[in-house]
Enzyme design. Structure first.
Site, PDB file in Angstrom:
ATOM      1  N   ASP A 180      27.989  76.097  47.272  1.00 51.29           N
ATOM      2  CA  ASP A 180      28.781  76.734  46.213  1.00 51.29           C
ATOM      3  C   ASP A 180      28.549  78.259  46.174  1.00 51.29           C
ATOM      4  O   ASP A 180      27.807  78.800  46.996  1.00 51.29           O
ATOM      5  CB  ASP A 180      28.392  76.072  44.875  1.00 51.29           C
ATOM      6  CG  ASP A 180      29.551  75.972  43.911  1.00 51.29           C
ATOM      7  OD1 ASP A 180      30.505  76.770  44.024  1.00 51.29           O
ATOM      8  OD2 ASP A 180      29.504  75.111  43.011  1.00 51.29           O
ATOM      9  N   ASP A 193      38.494  75.288  40.778  1.00 52.95           N
ATOM     10  CA  ASP A 193      38.288  73.852  40.558  1.00 52.95           C
ATOM     11  C   ASP A 193      39.557  73.136  40.111  1.00 52.95           C
ATOM     12  O   ASP A 193      40.268  73.601  39.219  1.00 52.95           O
ATOM     13  CB  ASP A 193      37.200  73.632  39.495  1.00 52.95           C
ATOM     14  CG  ASP A 193      35.832  74.006  40.022  1.00 52.95           C
ATOM     15  OD1 ASP A 193      35.737  74.537  41.148  1.00 52.95           O
ATOM     16  OD2 ASP A 193      34.852  73.771  39.293  1.00 52.95           O
ATOM     17  N   GLU A 216      33.509  78.601  48.297  1.00 52.19           N
ATOM     18  CA  GLU A 216      33.551  79.928  47.655  1.00 52.19           C
ATOM     19  C   GLU A 216      34.897  80.142  46.963  1.00 52.19           C
ATOM     20  O   GLU A 216      35.229  81.263  46.623  1.00 52.19           O
ATOM     21  CB  GLU A 216      33.141  81.045  48.627  1.00 52.19           C
ATOM     22  CG  GLU A 216      33.940  81.158  49.899  1.00 52.19           C
ATOM     23  CD  GLU A 216      35.332  81.731  49.683  1.00 52.19           C
ATOM     24  OE1 GLU A 216      36.287  80.928  49.816  1.00 52.19           O
ATOM     25  OE2 GLU A 216      35.464  82.937  49.404  1.00 52.19           O
ATOM     26  N   TRP A 217      35.613  79.029  46.744  1.00 56.29           N
ATOM     27  CA  TRP A 217      36.837  78.991  45.926  1.00 56.29           C
ATOM     28  C   TRP A 217      37.972  79.858  46.478  1.00 56.29           C
ATOM     29  O   TRP A 217      38.916  80.200  45.742  1.00 56.29           O
ATOM     30  CB  TRP A 217      36.534  79.403  44.473  1.00 56.29           C
ATOM     31  CG  TRP A 217      35.254  78.868  43.938  1.00 56.29           C
ATOM     32  CD1 TRP A 217      34.849  77.557  43.963  1.00 56.29           C
ATOM     33  CD2 TRP A 217      34.184  79.599  43.306  1.00 56.29           C
ATOM     34  NE1 TRP A 217      33.601  77.444  43.391  1.00 56.29           N
ATOM     35  CE2 TRP A 217      33.177  78.673  42.975  1.00 56.29           C
ATOM     36  CE3 TRP A 217      33.999  80.943  42.986  1.00 56.29           C
ATOM     37  CZ2 TRP A 217      31.981  79.045  42.345  1.00 56.29           C
ATOM     38  CZ3 TRP A 217      32.810  81.319  42.353  1.00 56.29           C
ATOM     39  CH2 TRP A 217      31.831  80.382  42.037  1.00 56.29           C
ATOM     40  N   GLY A 218      37.859  80.261  47.740  1.00 57.59           N
ATOM     41  CA  GLY A 218      38.899  81.100  48.317  1.00 57.59           C
ATOM     42  C   GLY A 218      38.777  82.558  47.915  1.00 57.59           C
ATOM     43  O   GLY A 218      39.612  83.385  48.297  1.00 57.59           O
ATOM     44  N   GLU A 219      37.725  82.913  47.174  1.00 63.79           N
ATOM     45  CA  GLU A 219      37.593  84.293  46.691  1.00 63.79           C
ATOM     46  C   GLU A 219      37.469  85.301  47.820  1.00 63.79           C
ATOM     47  O   GLU A 219      37.855  86.448  47.689  1.00 63.79           O
ATOM     48  CB  GLU A 219      36.352  84.412  45.795  1.00 63.79           C
ATOM     49  CG  GLU A 219      36.627  83.986  44.379  1.00 63.79           C
ATOM     50  CD  GLU A 219      35.450  84.271  43.440  1.00 63.79           C
ATOM     51  OE1 GLU A 219      34.381  84.690  43.919  1.00 63.79           O
ATOM     52  OE2 GLU A 219      35.646  84.049  42.236  1.00 63.79           O
TER      53      GLU A 219
HETATM   54  C1  GLA Z   1      31.733  74.806  41.024  1.00 63.54           C
HETATM   55  C2  GLA Z   1      32.411  74.019  42.135  1.00 63.54           C
HETATM   56  C3  GLA Z   1      32.644  72.592  41.645  1.00 63.54           C
HETATM   57  C4  GLA Z   1      31.326  71.962  41.270  1.00 63.54           C
HETATM   58  C5  GLA Z   1      30.625  72.799  40.229  1.00 63.54           C
HETATM   59  C6  GLA Z   1      29.214  72.315  39.954  1.00 63.54           C
HETATM   60  O1  GLA Z   1      32.554  74.975  39.934  1.00 63.54           O
HETATM   61  O2  GLA Z   1      33.607  74.625  42.504  1.00 63.54           O
HETATM   62  O3  GLA Z   1      33.306  71.830  42.634  1.00 63.54           O
HETATM   63  O4  GLA Z   1      30.528  71.836  42.422  1.00 63.54           O
HETATM   64  O5  GLA Z   1      30.533  74.160  40.642  1.00 63.54           O
HETATM   65  O6  GLA Z   1      28.541  73.106  39.036  1.00 63.54           O
END
Ligand code: GLA
Length: 390
Positions: free
Chosen positions: A156, A212, A189-192
């Site tokens: 993460d 998310d 890394e959420w695409g950031e």
């Molecule tokens: C982030 C991730 C989620 C999950 C949470 C856990 O938000 O994107 O998928 O793993 O952390 O805290």
């Protein structure tokens, strides 16, 4: 024997020896994440309410529900497995209440079921839930994961001290490699930082492309739409990840979950279930174990599925299959039922007398003329394999 015959014979013997050496070798294992990983993760349903009993029972359910038989194999523990402090040697350790017997014991249990264990950390000083994480501890933590028998790491991005992402993810990628254990490396890394552009180069095998997901139609479509420009980055051992599944978590309808699952399969997305496998309804199991849809997800025909057409709230999504057939998904984003039709010529099909379409949810086959047409419920999808014409 003259000199030439002697040289020829020597070459022949050397070749024979080399060949038999190779023949002795076991066939090479497929590369890790050669197809999109399939499994389960604790986060979407359970958040921090996890413990070793849940993980054991989930592994049991993955087998007894038939999910293992159709390809699910990773049982992934997300955030909140670790204790609030590292141990005296500076190593990560499991939470003494949630996982009193440690991660190795769980890994052994999961492996005993013929499944694999995944774990979670962050490329930051702490996880998103404020627990110890792996930034600047990469080598020691990767070593522990390998020692415990971990097969998959979701990594993460919380509490990253604004240090460059490539540097942080490279450190863990190298540390995992150095352990010598086969561990799937899942970048989160959420695409950031556009990890699709550099994910492979740091050893990443899948990378989150979005923030998310939530258990709603709107959130699912929002993640879907963010995949549209990323088609070219996905492929074997390096998959775009539009986040884990919400199928069965209760806030969408059956029809919406069918669409969610169908779309993720069309995108070659990792199929990581996020519901309670121990108590799922038959209809949830029916969705998660649809073999024909899973086969689309696991097939690589050179490109993940992509959006071919939009007309109002109706869309046509298309994915080439390895055997020359085509997966076609008709998506109704609107709130009333509709009929969606697409002329196959508009999808680049060669003019050909007839095609055959197999409906992957109704399990029916039909001969097509030049058009695929189907009724599609509100917030729903229909999915087909069309044979011929390409
Ligand atoms: C982030 C991730 C989620 C999950 C949470 C856990 O938000 O994107 O998928 O793993 O952390 O805290």
């Amino acid at each position: 024997m003259n000199r030439y015959a002697f040289v020829l014979a020597a070459v022949f013997v050397a070749l024979l020896a080399a060949f038999s050496r190779h023949a002795d070798r076991p066939a090479l294992a497929a590369p890790l994440a050669n197809t999109p990983p399939m499994g389960w993760n604790s986060w979407n349903k359970f958040g921090c309410k996890i413990d070793e009993q849940l993980i054991r029972e989930t592994a049991d359910a993955m087998v007894s529900s038939g999910m293992k038989a159709v390809g699910y194999q990773y049982v992934n523990i997300d955030d909140c497995w670790m204790a609030k402090e590292r141990d005296a040697q500076g190593n990560l350790q499991s939470d003494p209440v949630r996982f009193p017997h440690g991660i190795k014991t769980i890994a052994d249990y999961v492996h005993g079921k013929g499944l694999k264990l995944g774990i979670y950390s962050s490329a930051g000083t702490k996880t998103c839930e404020g627990l110890p994480a792996s930034l600047d501890h990469e080598v020691a933590d990767a070593k522990k994961f390998a020692e415990w028998g971990v097969d998959y790491l979701k990594y993460d991005n919380c509490n990253n001290m604004k240090r460059p992402a490539i540097e942080r993810y490279t450190a863990m990628g190298n540390a995992l490699k150095a352990t010598g254990r086969s561990i799937v490396f899942s970048l989160c890394e959420w695409g950031e930082n556009k990890s699709w552009e550099w994910g492979r180069s740091v050893g990443g095998m899948l990378w989150r492309t979005t923030g998310d997901i939530e258990d709603s139609w709107k959130s699912m479509l929002n993640n879907l739409d963010q995949q549209i420009p990323l088609v070219k980055y996905s492929g074997p051992s390096g998959w775009n990840d539009p986040d884990m599944l919400e199928v069965g978590n209760g806030q969408m309808t059956f029809t919406e979950y069918v669409a969610h699952f169908s779309l993720w399969a069309l995108l070659n997305a990792p199929l990581i279930a996020g519901n309670d496998l121990r108590s799922m309804s038959d209809s949830t199991r029916y969705i998660l174990t649809n073999k024909a849809v899973i086969a689309v997800d696991q097939d690589w025909g050179g490109q993940q599925g992509s959006l071919a057409r939009t007309e109002g709230t109706s869309q046509v999504w298309v994915k080439p299959m390895r055997d020359g057939s085509t997966a076609i998904l008709l998506l109704n984003r609107g709130t009333s039922p509709t009929t969606i039709s697409i002329a196959l010529a508009d999808l680049g099909f060669k003019p050909s007398a007839r095609y055959q379409a197999v409906d992957l949810w109704a399990h029916t086959a039909q001969e097509l003329d030049q058009t695929l047409q189907s009724g599609v419920p509100a917030h729903g999808a229909a999915m087909f394999i069309v044979k011929g014409g390409r």
